[in-house]
Design a protein around this motif. Structure first.
Motif, PDB file in Angstrom:
ATOM      1  N   PRO A  93       0.797  -1.237   0.000  1.00  0.00           N
ATOM      2  CA  PRO A  93       0.000   0.000   0.000  1.00  0.00           C
ATOM      3  C   PRO A  93       0.828   1.285   0.000  1.00  0.00           C
ATOM      4  CG  PRO A  93      -0.096  -1.099   2.138  1.00  0.00           C
ATOM      5  CD  PRO A  93       0.551  -2.053   1.197  1.00  0.00           C
ATOM      6  N   ARG A  94       1.973   1.289   0.677  1.00  0.00           N
ATOM      7  CA  ARG A  94       2.780   2.525   0.691  1.00  0.00           C
ATOM      8  C   ARG A  94       3.302   2.820  -0.714  1.00  0.00           C
ATOM      9  NH1 ARG A  94       4.979   5.508   4.642  1.00  0.00           N
ATOM     10  NH2 ARG A  94       4.477   3.984   6.252  1.00  0.00           N
ATOM     11  N   TRP A  95       3.749   1.792  -1.407  1.00  0.00           N
ATOM     12  CA  TRP A  95       4.230   1.943  -2.786  1.00  0.00           C
ATOM     13  C   TRP A  95       3.085   2.411  -3.687  1.00  0.00           C
ATOM     14  CZ3 TRP A  95       9.290   0.574  -4.501  1.00  0.00           C
ATOM     15  CH2 TRP A  95       9.490   0.651  -5.879  1.00  0.00           C
ATOM     16  N   ALA A  96       1.914   1.786  -3.529  1.00  0.00           N
ATOM     17  CA  ALA A  96       0.755   2.164  -4.345  1.00  0.00           C
ATOM     18  C   ALA A  96       0.382   3.628  -4.112  1.00  0.00           C
ATOM     19  CB  ALA A  96      -0.428   1.253  -4.023  1.00  0.00           C
ATOM     20  N   ALA A  97       0.472   4.084  -2.866  1.00  0.00           N
ATOM     21  CA  ALA A  97       0.159   5.486  -2.569  1.00  0.00           C
ATOM     22  C   ALA A  97       1.169   6.420  -3.241  1.00  0.00           C
ATOM     23  CB  ALA A  97       0.158   5.704  -1.057  1.00  0.00           C
ATOM     24  N   GLN A  98       2.423   6.004  -3.293  1.00  0.00           N
ATOM     25  CA  GLN A  98       3.428   6.831  -3.967  1.00  0.00           C
ATOM     26  C   GLN A  98       3.173   6.883  -5.473  1.00  0.00           C
ATOM     27  OE1 GLN A  98       7.532   6.068  -2.954  1.00  0.00           O
ATOM     28  NE2 GLN A  98       7.062   5.699  -0.803  1.00  0.00           N
ATOM     29  N   LEU A  99       2.803   5.749  -6.050  1.00  0.00           N
ATOM     30  CA  LEU A  99       2.472   5.753  -7.478  1.00  0.00           C
ATOM     31  C   LEU A  99       1.299   6.687  -7.767  1.00  0.00           C
ATOM     32  CD1 LEU A  99       2.727   1.986  -8.510  1.00  0.00           C
ATOM     33  CD2 LEU A  99       4.286   3.830  -9.126  1.00  0.00           C
ATOM     34  N   ALA A 100       0.309   6.669  -6.877  1.00  0.00           N
ATOM     35  CA  ALA A 100      -0.856   7.538  -7.066  1.00  0.00           C
ATOM     36  C   ALA A 100      -0.465   9.013  -6.976  1.00  0.00           C
ATOM     37  CB  ALA A 100      -1.923   7.210  -6.026  1.00  0.00           C
ATOM     38  N   GLY A 101       0.614   9.306  -6.251  1.00  0.00           N
ATOM     39  CA  GLY A 101       1.051  10.684  -6.101  1.00  0.00           C
ATOM     40  C   GLY A 101       2.012  11.168  -7.167  1.00  0.00           C
ATOM     41  N   VAL A 102       2.383  10.301  -8.105  1.00  0.00           N
ATOM     42  CA  VAL A 102       3.291  10.696  -9.186  1.00  0.00           C
ATOM     43  C   VAL A 102       2.584  11.713 -10.083  1.00  0.00           C
ATOM     44  CG1 VAL A 102       4.432   9.879 -11.296  1.00  0.00           C
ATOM     45  CG2 VAL A 102       4.627   8.562  -9.175  1.00  0.00           C
ATOM     46  N   PRO A 103       3.242  12.814 -10.441  1.00  0.00           N
ATOM     47  CA  PRO A 103       2.590  13.837 -11.281  1.00  0.00           C
ATOM     48  C   PRO A 103       2.026  13.235 -12.563  1.00  0.00           C
ATOM     49  CG  PRO A 103       4.699  14.634 -10.459  1.00  0.00           C
ATOM     50  CD  PRO A 103       4.614  13.184 -10.070  1.00  0.00           C
ATOM     51  N   GLU A 104       0.856  13.721 -12.973  1.00  0.00           N
ATOM     52  CA  GLU A 104       0.169  13.129 -14.122  1.00  0.00           C
ATOM     53  C   GLU A 104       0.387  13.894 -15.423  1.00  0.00           C
ATOM     54  OE1 GLU A 104      -3.926  12.500 -13.338  1.00  0.00           O
ATOM     55  OE2 GLU A 104      -3.587  11.131 -11.651  1.00  0.00           O
ATOM     56  N   GLN A 105       0.938  15.108 -15.364  1.00  0.00           N
ATOM     57  CA  GLN A 105       1.134  15.840 -16.610  1.00  0.00           C
ATOM     58  C   GLN A 105       2.192  15.141 -17.455  1.00  0.00           C
ATOM     59  OE1 GLN A 105       1.904  16.762 -13.416  1.00  0.00           O
ATOM     60  NE2 GLN A 105       2.352  18.920 -13.426  1.00  0.00           N
ATOM     61  N   GLY A 106       1.932  15.067 -18.747  1.00  0.00           N
ATOM     62  CA  GLY A 106       2.928  14.512 -19.644  1.00  0.00           C
ATOM     63  C   GLY A 106       4.016  15.526 -19.954  1.00  0.00           C
ATOM     64  N   PRO A 107       5.090  15.072 -20.617  1.00  0.00           N
ATOM     65  CA  PRO A 107       6.162  16.008 -20.992  1.00  0.00           C
ATOM     66  C   PRO A 107       5.625  17.111 -21.898  1.00  0.00           C
ATOM     67  CG  PRO A 107       6.860  13.720 -21.275  1.00  0.00           C
ATOM     68  CD  PRO A 107       5.387  13.688 -21.012  1.00  0.00           C
ATOM     69  N   LEU A 132      20.420   2.292  -2.394  1.00  0.00           N
ATOM     70  CA  LEU A 132      19.896   2.722  -1.096  1.00  0.00           C
ATOM     71  C   LEU A 132      19.541   1.501  -0.256  1.00  0.00           C
ATOM     72  CD1 LEU A 132      17.445   5.576  -2.170  1.00  0.00           C
ATOM     73  CD2 LEU A 132      19.827   5.787  -1.411  1.00  0.00           C
ATOM     74  N   GLU A 133      19.391   1.731   1.032  1.00  0.00           N
ATOM     75  CA  GLU A 133      18.993   0.656   1.936  1.00  0.00           C
ATOM     76  C   GLU A 133      17.569   0.215   1.574  1.00  0.00           C
ATOM     77  OE1 GLU A 133      21.975   3.331   3.471  1.00  0.00           O
ATOM     78  OE2 GLU A 133      19.894   3.718   2.880  1.00  0.00           O
ATOM     79  N   PRO A 134      17.340  -1.092   1.396  1.00  0.00           N
ATOM     80  CA  PRO A 134      15.987  -1.554   1.045  1.00  0.00           C
ATOM     81  C   PRO A 134      15.009  -1.307   2.184  1.00  0.00           C
ATOM     82  CG  PRO A 134      17.408  -3.416   1.530  1.00  0.00           C
ATOM     83  CD  PRO A 134      18.289  -2.205   1.521  1.00  0.00           C
ATOM     84  N   LEU A 135      13.798  -0.886   1.838  1.00  0.00           N
ATOM     85  CA  LEU A 135      12.782  -0.584   2.846  1.00  0.00           C
ATOM     86  C   LEU A 135      11.668  -1.614   2.899  1.00  0.00           C
ATOM     87  CD1 LEU A 135      12.200   3.242   2.267  1.00  0.00           C
ATOM     88  CD2 LEU A 135      13.868   2.145   3.757  1.00  0.00           C
ATOM     89  N   GLU A 136      11.311  -2.186   1.767  1.00  0.00           N
ATOM     90  CA  GLU A 136      10.070  -2.944   1.709  1.00  0.00           C
ATOM     91  C   GLU A 136      10.184  -4.358   2.241  1.00  0.00           C
ATOM     92  OE1 GLU A 136      10.797  -3.180  -3.113  1.00  0.00           O
ATOM     93  OE2 GLU A 136       8.800  -3.286  -2.307  1.00  0.00           O
ATOM     94  N   ALA A 137      11.308  -5.035   2.027  1.00  0.00           N
ATOM     95  CA  ALA A 137      11.435  -6.425   2.460  1.00  0.00           C
ATOM     96  C   ALA A 137      11.988  -6.495   3.866  1.00  0.00           C
ATOM     97  CB  ALA A 137      12.344  -7.195   1.510  1.00  0.00           C
ATOM     98  N   GLY A 138      11.515  -7.467   4.664  1.00  0.00           N
ATOM     99  CA  GLY A 138      12.056  -7.673   5.994  1.00  0.00           C
ATOM    100  C   GLY A 138      13.485  -8.159   5.925  1.00  0.00           C
ATOM    101  N   LEU A 139      14.256  -7.801   6.913  1.00  0.00           N
ATOM    102  CA  LEU A 139      15.639  -8.250   6.971  1.00  0.00           C
ATOM    103  C   LEU A 139      15.700  -9.684   7.471  1.00  0.00           C
ATOM    104  CD1 LEU A 139      17.239  -5.029   8.470  1.00  0.00           C
ATOM    105  CD2 LEU A 139      17.239  -5.771   6.100  1.00  0.00           C
ATOM    106  N   PRO A 140      16.807 -10.426   7.208  1.00  0.00           N
ATOM    107  CA  PRO A 140      16.907 -11.823   7.638  1.00  0.00           C
ATOM    108  C   PRO A 140      16.646 -11.980   9.129  1.00  0.00           C
ATOM    109  CG  PRO A 140      18.713 -11.247   6.162  1.00  0.00           C
ATOM    110  CD  PRO A 140      17.985  -9.980   6.465  1.00  0.00           C
TER     111      PRO A 140
END
Length: 379
Positions: A93-107, A132-140
């Motif tokens: 869901p956090r990733w999906a929310a970021q995708l939804a917030g990506v600007p929609e205007q084309g070039p 960068l340090e991975p955020l989404e997957a749990g560490l071992p």
């Protein structure tokens, strides 16, 4: 010549150095071959997918492009992110929310040469992104995190209270609204901690990145650190890339994002009024005033937030005969362990430019207006 060959030649010419002449040559190659456009776009999607594998997320990518390049490049990377998304796996869901917030205007529409130049400039940046340090997957060794639940009524009410605090022009009203919001945040965090402690599969700490934008990034990073600390999280600032990574449990991460954003809005509004008063009194220098204002605001707000959280924890434990200390202590240990595994080496830095006495005084006063202290328990 094949379209792939055109793109390969352009990349070999310009992508691996910063020379302006080679950039012009490569852009001319691409502009002269309209058939290369689909391949050029596909390569861009590959750059985006590579960024995901290197730990970047959609909001990170948009933020670094906006920080380093111009609006046309932001539009280009946003289009690439949207084009790549259907081919990507589900990331939560956090990733999906970021995708939804990506600007929609084309070039913007422009000539082929200018467009190719902008694309190559963007690809140069994407090619050089560090891991960068991975955020989404749990560490071992970590327990799996539970599925994301819909936003609670408490979070919805917190959002509403903070929105009112940002909108009001009356400091006393903003103070009362922020106080109620922090009390709800503290209670929400405790409820989540108790729920997780009794779950068959307890949550593990997660992490998110929050942008720390110029100007006065250092003071803003201090404010974010104070908000994180008061809400059972830890923050690590990456100054070169313009963000802090906040480590904590999901419910706490959500309120840290909410509260930091709200306090920053309130601080900037109060700073503008205080600065106007200083100018009316004949003062001309403002940079040191602003830096000191925000530094004092962060220091004072952090103290108030921690005091409010401690008060709510004590009241909750007394009212319910629940010993919260072991529960909260175990979560603190888990957060610290996750932080140290993500960032085995960190450094501390001294806050610079906070020597303006008037700015410090006004920043402290503004934090007092946004303070969060003991209130009557909410129903």
């Amino acid at each position: 010549m094949s379209t792939s060959s055109t793109v390969d030649r352009a990349f070999e010419t310009a992508l691996y150095d910063d020379d302006a002449d080679t950039l012009d040559t490569a852009a001319s190659l691409l502009a002269a071959d309209p058939g290369a456009d689909p391949e050029l776009g596909r390569r861009g999607e590959e750059f985006v997918a590579t960024a995901w594998r290197r730990g970047w997320q959609p909001a990170d990518l948009v933020r670094i492009v906006r920080r380093e390049l111009e609006d046309v490049h932001v539009r280009l990377v946003a289009a690439l992110i949207r084009a790549q998304a259907p081919h990507d796996r589900s990331r939560g869901p956090r990733w999906a929310a970021q995708l939804a917030g990506v600007p929609e205007q084309g070039p913007p529409r422009t000539d082929r040469f200018s467009h190719a130049t902008a694309v190559l400039e963007l690809y140069r940046l994407l090619l050089r992104l560090p891991a960068l340090e991975p955020l989404e997957a749990g560490l071992p060794g970590e327990a799996p995190r539970r599925e994301h639940r819909p936003e609670s009524r408490a979070l919805a009410r917190i959002r509403a209270l903070l929105a009112k605090a940002e909108a009001t022009g009356y400091p006393e009203e903003a103070e009362a609204l922020s106080a109620k919001a922090q009390e709800l945040m503290a209670r929400h965090s405790i409820d989540e901690a108790l729920l997780s402690a009794h779950a068959p599969s307890p949550d593990a700490p997660g992490a998110c990145r929050i942008g720390v934008e110029p100007p006065y990034e250092q003071a803003k990073a201090v404010l974010l650190d104070a908000v994180a600390d008061a809400n059972h999280c830890r923050a690590v600032w990456n100054e070169p890339l313009g963000f802090s990574t906040v480590v904590g449990f999901e419910a706490d991460l959500e309120v840290v994002e909410l509260l930091y954003t709200s306090l920053l809005v309130q601080a900037e509004g109060a700073m503008a009024k205080a600065e106007a008063a200083q100018r009316a009194g004949g003062r001309k220098r403002t940079k040191t005033f602003r830096q000191s204002f925000l530094a004092a605001y962060a220091h004072r707000a952090g103290s108030r937030l921690r005091a409010a959280a401690e008060t709510v924890a004590a009241e909750t434990g007394t009212a319910t005969d629940v010993d919260l200390l072991p529960v909260l202590a175990s979560r603190e240990v888990a957060v610290t362990d996750r932080l140290e595994r993500m960032f085995p080496e960190t450094t501390t830095t001294r806050l610079r430019g906070a020597a303006d006495a008037a700015g410090w005084t006004e920043g402290t006063r503004a934090a007092d207006h946004a303070r969060v202290d003991r209130r009557r328990p909410l129903s």
